[in-house]
Design an enzyme around this catalytic site. Structure first.
Site, PDB file in Angstrom:
ATOM      1  N   GLU A 143       0.696  -1.097   0.064  1.00 38.29           N
ATOM      2  CA  GLU A 143       0.042  -0.124  -0.038  1.00 38.29           C
ATOM      3  C   GLU A 143       0.948   1.335   0.047  1.00 38.29           C
ATOM      4  OE1 GLU A 143      -3.195  -0.116  -0.685  1.00 38.29           O
ATOM      5  OE2 GLU A 143      -3.056  -2.278  -0.644  1.00 38.29           O
TER       6      GLU A 143
ATOM      7  N   TRP B  66       1.699   1.565  -3.474  1.00 42.05           N
ATOM      8  CA  TRP B  66       0.804   2.503  -4.215  1.00 42.05           C
ATOM      9  C   TRP B  66       0.925   3.933  -4.171  1.00 42.05           C
ATOM     10  CZ3 TRP B  66      -2.271   1.663  -8.356  1.00 42.05           C
ATOM     11  CH2 TRP B  66      -2.633   0.138  -8.418  1.00 42.05           C
TER      12      TRP B  66
ATOM     13  N   TRP C   1     -20.032  12.454 -20.182  1.00 44.96           N
ATOM     14  CA  TRP C   1     -20.157  12.724 -18.858  1.00 44.96           C
ATOM     15  C   TRP C   1     -21.553  13.607 -18.782  1.00 44.96           C
ATOM     16  CZ3 TRP C   1     -17.422   9.537 -16.190  1.00 44.96           C
ATOM     17  CH2 TRP C   1     -16.091   9.346 -16.694  1.00 44.96           C
TER      18      TRP C   1
ATOM     19  N   ASN D 298     -10.704   3.167   2.619  1.00 40.69           N
ATOM     20  CA  ASN D 298     -10.459   3.127   1.264  1.00 40.69           C
ATOM     21  C   ASN D 298     -11.408   2.487   0.551  1.00 40.69           C
ATOM     22  OD1 ASN D 298      -8.361   3.233  -1.098  1.00 40.69           O
ATOM     23  ND2 ASN D 298      -8.476   0.935  -0.898  1.00 40.69           N
TER      24      ASN D 298
ATOM     25  N   TRP E 103     -15.061  12.292 -13.528  1.00 36.46           N
ATOM     26  CA  TRP E 103     -14.027  11.996 -12.308  1.00 36.46           C
ATOM     27  C   TRP E 103     -13.407  13.348 -11.732  1.00 36.46           C
ATOM     28  CZ3 TRP E 103      -9.048  13.490 -12.512  1.00 36.46           C
ATOM     29  CH2 TRP E 103      -8.502  13.464 -13.838  1.00 36.46           C
TER      30      TRP E 103
ATOM     31  N   TRP F  50      -8.601   8.562  -8.322  1.00 38.04           N
ATOM     32  CA  TRP F  50      -9.731   8.873  -9.209  1.00 38.04           C
ATOM     33  C   TRP F  50      -9.535   8.328 -10.721  1.00 38.04           C
ATOM     34  CZ3 TRP F  50     -14.511  10.289  -8.189  1.00 38.04           C
ATOM     35  CH2 TRP F  50     -15.080  10.791  -6.961  1.00 38.04           C
TER      36      TRP F  50
END
Ligand code: FAD
Length: 437
Positions: free
Chosen positions: A212, A215, A243, A278, A296, A319
């Site tokens: 993590e 990440w 969108w 998360n 987004w 995102w």
């Protein structure tokens, strides 16, 4: 002191007679430009300048694939990082520091923290945030120690359950630099060794936790190589995504009034504490970009304004990951069902009951889908749909179909295949464009 970086630093060097200036490196494109210019002008004055890595485990330009290009996929990137070995442990505290007292004319001009007027006053909306997040390095270290001593073993098994406090909650401290990832990494390895590598459960959890942190690194890596990560679809095919402009939908999402309990619980947790679990971040982001079909960037921007761990790399990269427009992204057509997600990761409804008290008295089987309760069950739980808790803003299956049709249209857009290919080849070119610093 406040003011333009170059002018202020220049004046400070003149007035103090400083011979060297050191700082921690910054990675945003605009910040890098400012720091480069500062270095040049200070060196021209004969002042020694050096910058250091205080924010990352690995410098983004040191991890490249065999062709010397940035990695596009997290797993390959992280394997390469692990092959490089543990990052050097942080230096200990200096035994002695000599602080030269500043001339009086400088201390008079020095800004007192309070004078900057940063804290909200009227109204002071930050009371809840302050209670949830004691500030500073000591608080960060205490949280790290507590996590490693108590929660690490269960991390891999329970990190996806928002009802339990099974994760470290270090993200705000990492985001503001109150603790560095190298401190966290070194403490993690020490905790493993202290137990002679302990149980298999501990080893699995430690590797999961390390990945993590990986990440986080990968998000910063993307920001370095794709300067406009926060504003541009990394897969240009998404530029053709139809969108929707839906102000009412966006507002319902922001306020935690979508009628989907897990989504609403997450958005309310965010508003009250500045943090969200998360798993729930993934669900609410999927809901916005797929169920509501809203760009987004609207979600990224709301998170940026409301998260205590708001991070210019981790926020847009995640995102783009959820929306499907990122380099290593979840496929757009994988659409989370918020009811099933709730039933799987919050089976007793503990999380939803905490943040959506209107639904607290519903039985477990209904707490994630109050519209399935019959009149008697609603009456018993005090739930009045459309009155004290909203009806769903959109029906799941209809929303899913609409999202898939929108996505299919993007696939038909001219240049879809070509643009994906460009993304794979274009990091150097992308890095030249400006982005949110
Ligand atoms: C849409 C969305 C937006 C996000 N925005 C941010 C953000 O602005 N700032 C931020 O720090 N995280 C962000 N995340 C990532 C993640 O949700 C948080 O880092 C995590 O929930 C923090 O809780 P923790 O410290 O208990 O994590 P732990 O599970 O204890 O993980 C340890 C550390 O690893 C890092 N980390 C964990 N997961 C991720 C991830 N997916 N991406 C990047 N780093 C990660 C964090 O620094 C975290 O503190 C976002 C995720 C999503 C889906």
């Amino acid at each position: 002191m406040q003011g333009d970086e170059a002018a202020t630093l220049d004046a400070l060097v003149t007035e103090t007679g400083a011979q060297a200036v050191y700082w921690n490196r910054r990675y945003g494109a605009a910040q890098r430009e400012v720091d480069r210019a500062l270095k040049t002008s200070l060196r021209e004055r004969g002042v020694a300048v050096e910058s250091f890595n205080g924010q990352l485990l690995n410098e983004p330009w040191t991890v490249l694939n065999q062709s010397g290009e940035p990695f596009q996929v997290f797993s390959a990137y992280w394997r390469a990082c692990l092959r490089m070995g543990d990052p050097p442990p942080p230096e200990g505290e200096p035994e002695r520091m000599i602080f030269q007292s500043l001339p009086a004319r400088l201390t008079q001009r020095a800004s007192k923290l309070d004078a900057l007027g940063l804290a909200p006053r009227a109204p002071d909306w930050s009371v809840g945030l302050r209670a949830a997040w004691p500030a500073g390095e000591e608080a960060a270290l205490a949280r790290l120690r507590a996590f490693l001593a108590t929660d690490l073993d269960a991390y891999a098994g329970e990190r996806d359950e928002p009802g339990d406090a099974a994760t470290s909650r270090l993200s705000p401290y990492l985001a503001v630099g109150a603790i560095s990832p190298r401190q966290v990494w070194a403490a993690l390895r020490a905790a493993q060794h202290a137990h002679g590598h302990g149980s298999a459960r501990r080893a699995t959890s430690a590797e999961k936790f390390a990945s993590e942190l990986g990440w986080r690194e990968f998000c910063h890596y993307q920001r370095y190589h794709y300067a406009d990560l926060a504003t541009r679809n990394l897969r240009p095919a998404f530029d053709a995504m139809p969108w929707r402009k839906d102000t009412a939908g966006l507002r319902a999402w922001q306020r935690g009034l979508t009628g989907y309990p897990l989504v609403d619980a997450g958005m309310r947790e965010l508003w009250h504490t500045g943090w969200m679990h998360n798993r729930v971040r993934m669900v609410v982001a999927s809901f916005l970009t797929k169920h509501l079909l809203i760009d987004w960037r609207a979600g990224e921007s709301w998170f940026w304004d409301t998260l205590v761990d708001a991070d210019p790399a981790s926020n847009p990269a995640n995102w783009q990951w959820v929306a499907g427009s990122g380099v290593d992204a979840a496929p757009y057509f994988r659409i989370f069902n918020p009811v099933l997600q709730g039933q799987k990761f919050d089976p007793r409804g503990a999380y939803v009951r905490r943040w959506v008290p209107e639904l607290a008295a519903l039985p477990d089987a209904l707490v994630h889908q109050p519209w399935k309760a019959n009149a008697q069950q609603r009456e018993a739980a005090g739930v009045r749909l459309g009155k004290n808790y909203p009806e769903p803003v959109v029906e799941h299956e209809l929303a899913r179909q609409r999202a898939l049709e929108a996505y299919a249209q993007t696939g038909k857009a001219k240049g879809f295949a070509a643009s994906l290919q460009n993304t794979k080849q274009g990091p150097k070119q992308d890095a030249k464009q400006g982005g949110k610093a």
